[in-house]
Design a protein around this motif. Sequence first.
Motif, PDB file in Angstrom:
ATOM      1  N   VAL A 261       0.859  -1.186   0.000  1.00  0.00           N
ATOM      2  CA  VAL A 261       0.000   0.000   0.000  1.00  0.00           C
ATOM      3  C   VAL A 261       0.895   1.236   0.000  1.00  0.00           C
ATOM      4  O   VAL A 261       2.078   1.160   0.360  1.00  0.00           O
ATOM      5  N   PRO A 262       0.382   2.391  -0.426  1.00  0.00           N
ATOM      6  CA  PRO A 262       1.242   3.568  -0.609  1.00  0.00           C
ATOM      7  C   PRO A 262       2.070   3.967   0.596  1.00  0.00           C
ATOM      8  O   PRO A 262       3.232   4.360   0.443  1.00  0.00           O
ATOM      9  N   VAL A 263       1.513   3.881   1.812  1.00  0.00           N
ATOM     10  CA  VAL A 263       2.292   4.304   2.978  1.00  0.00           C
ATOM     11  C   VAL A 263       3.497   3.390   3.185  1.00  0.00           C
ATOM     12  O   VAL A 263       4.549   3.818   3.684  1.00  0.00           O
ATOM     13  N   GLN A 264       3.397   2.115   2.792  1.00  0.00           N
ATOM     14  CA  GLN A 264       4.546   1.219   2.882  1.00  0.00           C
ATOM     15  C   GLN A 264       5.625   1.630   1.883  1.00  0.00           C
ATOM     16  O   GLN A 264       6.820   1.660   2.218  1.00  0.00           O
ATOM     17  N   TYR A 265       5.214   1.936   0.652  1.00  0.00           N
ATOM     18  CA  TYR A 265       6.181   2.448  -0.324  1.00  0.00           C
ATOM     19  C   TYR A 265       6.867   3.697   0.209  1.00  0.00           C
ATOM     20  O   TYR A 265       8.087   3.866   0.086  1.00  0.00           O
ATOM     21  N   GLN A 266       6.086   4.579   0.803  1.00  0.00           N
ATOM     22  CA  GLN A 266       6.639   5.827   1.316  1.00  0.00           C
ATOM     23  C   GLN A 266       7.717   5.562   2.361  1.00  0.00           C
ATOM     24  O   GLN A 266       8.797   6.170   2.332  1.00  0.00           O
ATOM     25  N   ARG A 267       7.460   4.641   3.280  1.00  0.00           N
ATOM     26  CA  ARG A 267       8.412   4.360   4.353  1.00  0.00           C
ATOM     27  C   ARG A 267       9.644   3.622   3.838  1.00  0.00           C
ATOM     28  O   ARG A 267      10.756   3.812   4.348  1.00  0.00           O
ATOM     29  N   ILE A 268       9.456   2.779   2.826  1.00  0.00           N
ATOM     30  CA  ILE A 268      10.598   2.087   2.227  1.00  0.00           C
ATOM     31  C   ILE A 268      11.496   3.078   1.490  1.00  0.00           C
ATOM     32  O   ILE A 268      12.718   3.097   1.676  1.00  0.00           O
ATOM     33  N   MET A 269      10.887   3.918   0.667  1.00  0.00           N
ATOM     34  CA  MET A 269      11.667   4.851  -0.142  1.00  0.00           C
ATOM     35  C   MET A 269      12.349   5.921   0.712  1.00  0.00           C
ATOM     36  O   MET A 269      13.357   6.502   0.293  1.00  0.00           O
ATOM     37  N   LEU A 296       5.556  10.114  -5.439  1.00  0.00           N
ATOM     38  CA  LEU A 296       6.064   8.854  -4.902  1.00  0.00           C
ATOM     39  C   LEU A 296       6.200   7.813  -6.012  1.00  0.00           C
ATOM     40  O   LEU A 296       7.189   7.076  -6.076  1.00  0.00           O
ATOM     41  N   LYS A 297       5.223   7.754  -6.906  1.00  0.00           N
ATOM     42  CA  LYS A 297       5.316   6.818  -8.036  1.00  0.00           C
ATOM     43  C   LYS A 297       6.566   7.114  -8.868  1.00  0.00           C
ATOM     44  O   LYS A 297       7.289   6.194  -9.278  1.00  0.00           O
ATOM     45  N   ALA A 298       6.823   8.385  -9.106  1.00  0.00           N
ATOM     46  CA  ALA A 298       7.986   8.763  -9.919  1.00  0.00           C
ATOM     47  C   ALA A 298       9.288   8.344  -9.246  1.00  0.00           C
ATOM     48  O   ALA A 298      10.226   7.875  -9.920  1.00  0.00           O
ATOM     49  N   LEU A 301       9.703   4.554  -9.693  1.00  0.00           N
ATOM     50  CA  LEU A 301      10.100   4.224 -11.063  1.00  0.00           C
ATOM     51  C   LEU A 301      11.578   4.510 -11.304  1.00  0.00           C
ATOM     52  O   LEU A 301      12.255   3.788 -12.040  1.00  0.00           O
ATOM     53  N   GLN A 302      12.083   5.535 -10.669  1.00  0.00           N
ATOM     54  CA  GLN A 302      13.477   5.925 -10.882  1.00  0.00           C
ATOM     55  C   GLN A 302      14.446   5.019 -10.135  1.00  0.00           C
ATOM     56  O   GLN A 302      15.520   4.703 -10.659  1.00  0.00           O
ATOM     57  N   ARG A 303      14.079   4.565  -8.940  1.00  0.00           N
ATOM     58  CA  ARG A 303      15.068   3.908  -8.083  1.00  0.00           C
ATOM     59  C   ARG A 303      14.813   2.435  -7.785  1.00  0.00           C
ATOM     60  O   ARG A 303      15.698   1.765  -7.235  1.00  0.00           O
ATOM     61  N   TRP A 304      13.643   1.904  -8.139  1.00  0.00           N
ATOM     62  CA  TRP A 304      13.317   0.521  -7.778  1.00  0.00           C
ATOM     63  C   TRP A 304      13.084  -0.258  -9.060  1.00  0.00           C
ATOM     64  O   TRP A 304      12.136   0.023  -9.795  1.00  0.00           O
ATOM     65  N   PRO A 305      13.903  -1.272  -9.358  1.00  0.00           N
ATOM     66  CA  PRO A 305      13.757  -2.022 -10.614  1.00  0.00           C
ATOM     67  C   PRO A 305      12.390  -2.692 -10.736  1.00  0.00           C
ATOM     68  O   PRO A 305      11.715  -2.965  -9.742  1.00  0.00           O
ATOM     69  N   GLY A 306      12.009  -2.972 -11.980  1.00  0.00           N
ATOM     70  CA  GLY A 306      10.751  -3.650 -12.260  1.00  0.00           C
ATOM     71  C   GLY A 306       9.611  -2.686 -12.501  1.00  0.00           C
ATOM     72  O   GLY A 306       9.708  -1.492 -12.237  1.00  0.00           O
ATOM     73  N   GLY A 307       8.516  -3.224 -13.037  1.00  0.00           N
ATOM     74  CA  GLY A 307       7.347  -2.408 -13.335  1.00  0.00           C
ATOM     75  C   GLY A 307       6.567  -2.045 -12.086  1.00  0.00           C
ATOM     76  O   GLY A 307       6.774  -2.617 -11.004  1.00  0.00           O
ATOM     77  N   LEU A 308       5.644  -1.096 -12.246  1.00  0.00           N
ATOM     78  CA  LEU A 308       4.793  -0.647 -11.142  1.00  0.00           C
ATOM     79  C   LEU A 308       3.365  -0.548 -11.650  1.00  0.00           C
ATOM     80  O   LEU A 308       3.069   0.231 -12.568  1.00  0.00           O
ATOM     81  N   LEU A 309       2.483  -1.361 -11.060  1.00  0.00           N
ATOM     82  CA  LEU A 309       1.069  -1.355 -11.425  1.00  0.00           C
ATOM     83  C   LEU A 309       0.235  -0.871 -10.242  1.00  0.00           C
ATOM     84  O   LEU A 309       0.373  -1.387  -9.123  1.00  0.00           O
ATOM     85  N   GLU A 310      -0.613   0.105 -10.497  1.00  0.00           N
ATOM     86  CA  GLU A 310      -1.550   0.572  -9.480  1.00  0.00           C
ATOM     87  C   GLU A 310      -2.953   0.124  -9.864  1.00  0.00           C
ATOM     88  O   GLU A 310      -3.386   0.321 -10.998  1.00  0.00           O
ATOM     89  N   PHE A 311      -3.642  -0.501  -8.903  1.00  0.00           N
ATOM     90  CA  PHE A 311      -5.028  -0.906  -9.123  1.00  0.00           C
ATOM     91  C   PHE A 311      -5.952   0.022  -8.344  1.00  0.00           C
ATOM     92  O   PHE A 311      -5.669   0.390  -7.205  1.00  0.00           O
TER      93      PHE A 311
END
Length: 522
Positions: A261-269, A296-298, A301-311
């Motif tokens: 979920v987005p808050v997890q991405y935020q804390r990881i990044m 955050l999506k940008a 995309l810049q720093r984490w390999p692989g695709g990113l899909l949002e549902f």
Amino acid sequence: MSANAASPITLESPFTTLPELIAQHGRDRSEQTALIQDDRRVTYGELDRLANRVAASLQRDGLEPGDSIAICSSNSINYAILFVGALRAGVIVAPLAPSSTPESLLIMLKDSAAKLFFVDQHTDRELSGVQERITQPLFTLDDSRPVEGFSEWLTDAAPKPVTLSPEMPFNIIYSSGTTGEPKGIVQSHGMRWSHIQRGLAFGYGANCVTLMSTPLYSNTTLVSFLPTLGLGGTLVLMSKFDAKKYLELAAEHHATHSMLVPVQYQRIMAREDFDQYDLSSFQMKFSTSAPFHAELKADILQRWPGGLLEFYGMTEGGGSCMLAAHAHPDKLATVGKPLDGHDMRVIDEEGNELPRGEIGEVVGHSVAMMTAYLNKPEKTAEAEWYDSTGKRFIRTGDVGRFDEDGFLTLMDRRKDMIISGGFNIYPSDLEAELRKHPDLQEVTVIGVQSRSWGETPVGYAVLKPGATTAAEDILQWFNERVGKTQRLNRLILTDELPRSAIGKVLKRELRDSFQATHGELD
């Protein structure tokens, strides 16, 4: 077809079930690892045999197809085994949120008509004050009550074969387990089969390694859990999310897929050591359940390999959108286009369909729609909209608009929209501007009662580590950047925003707290 059928199953089949697929994996790749958690590993052969033992144990205890069990626990291998085994017996699974209050859990237990209740030590302890009101036999998945533990409960007998059909209920997911009235969303085996089939397009398969850190009671998790196991991949479970531990596990197990979920991405990044971890194995990352900001999506995309899909979609089903962020970097402020076979439209307050570019409530239709809210025909009717041909849609409660390319931009939840002095104010617009302040880490905006304006916006924010800016200075900075009708009445700094287990900001909690503390504003 029974769960032990010997004929091969193909993903082109009109209908197949998760238990059937796992039985086939147990035959074809019995030594391949299916589940990993900490030091424990379970192969597909073991998973198939343990699922049989679960199914037989439920049958021994008198459960028949169409009966239900409830589970309230953190993620665990035993949880996954119980889930699959229950489905093999034709038993409906009601996964409940451990963050729910004891009173809410009692309501959900009764509403789901659960015959048995499975918990872990944490939930067992939280329920200590209402134990005498729990009528179901209770068992601990972590064997914290040895006599009433999962290991003792399992029988070694073989289960009786059960035939499953597409319309049979698969699970009951409750939409409001922390606050408000819990509503049980009934989803079918046919709907879940479509999720497994769809997984092929996203790279799930026998060679995928999915790192799962969201809770199993959430539909967010199940749409990743099901294709991983259904297509023969390996599932690495986290009982509780921690950004550092997540990165360590991703590197250790060479994770290829993950739903966050987005808050997890935020804390990881936000971790200073993010770039030190080898994440090169990632093929696809997913996100859903909460607003996912373009900035955050940008960064991902810049720093984490692989695709990113949002549902974008609802647990209730209806239409869903998907944004392939890596393919459409110019559309990061949207949630993408409707999936194939999904019909999504925008309607006004009177239920009239609106053209592209107009703002209204989003409604959707697809094969993946809930049957109903369990035992709540009135709530079910409120959630439905029918077009002029009688076609059934599910109302999302979200406000948005489609652009000229068919991409959907969300504004806010209808219930969160602020009407101040007759003007519609979308909190997401205010949050996007407030987020630009260099000292703020997390923000949200709510509407509170106002004698002069009906409602007025109030902001809540969390400072970045080390920042010392005063709330008054941030408020002045913000109000100088927006129009008069969008100005915040006040800004409140807090250590953290209240969130659900899947990362949604609990705005209702903030509104209730503000009202209790400050009352109605001028």
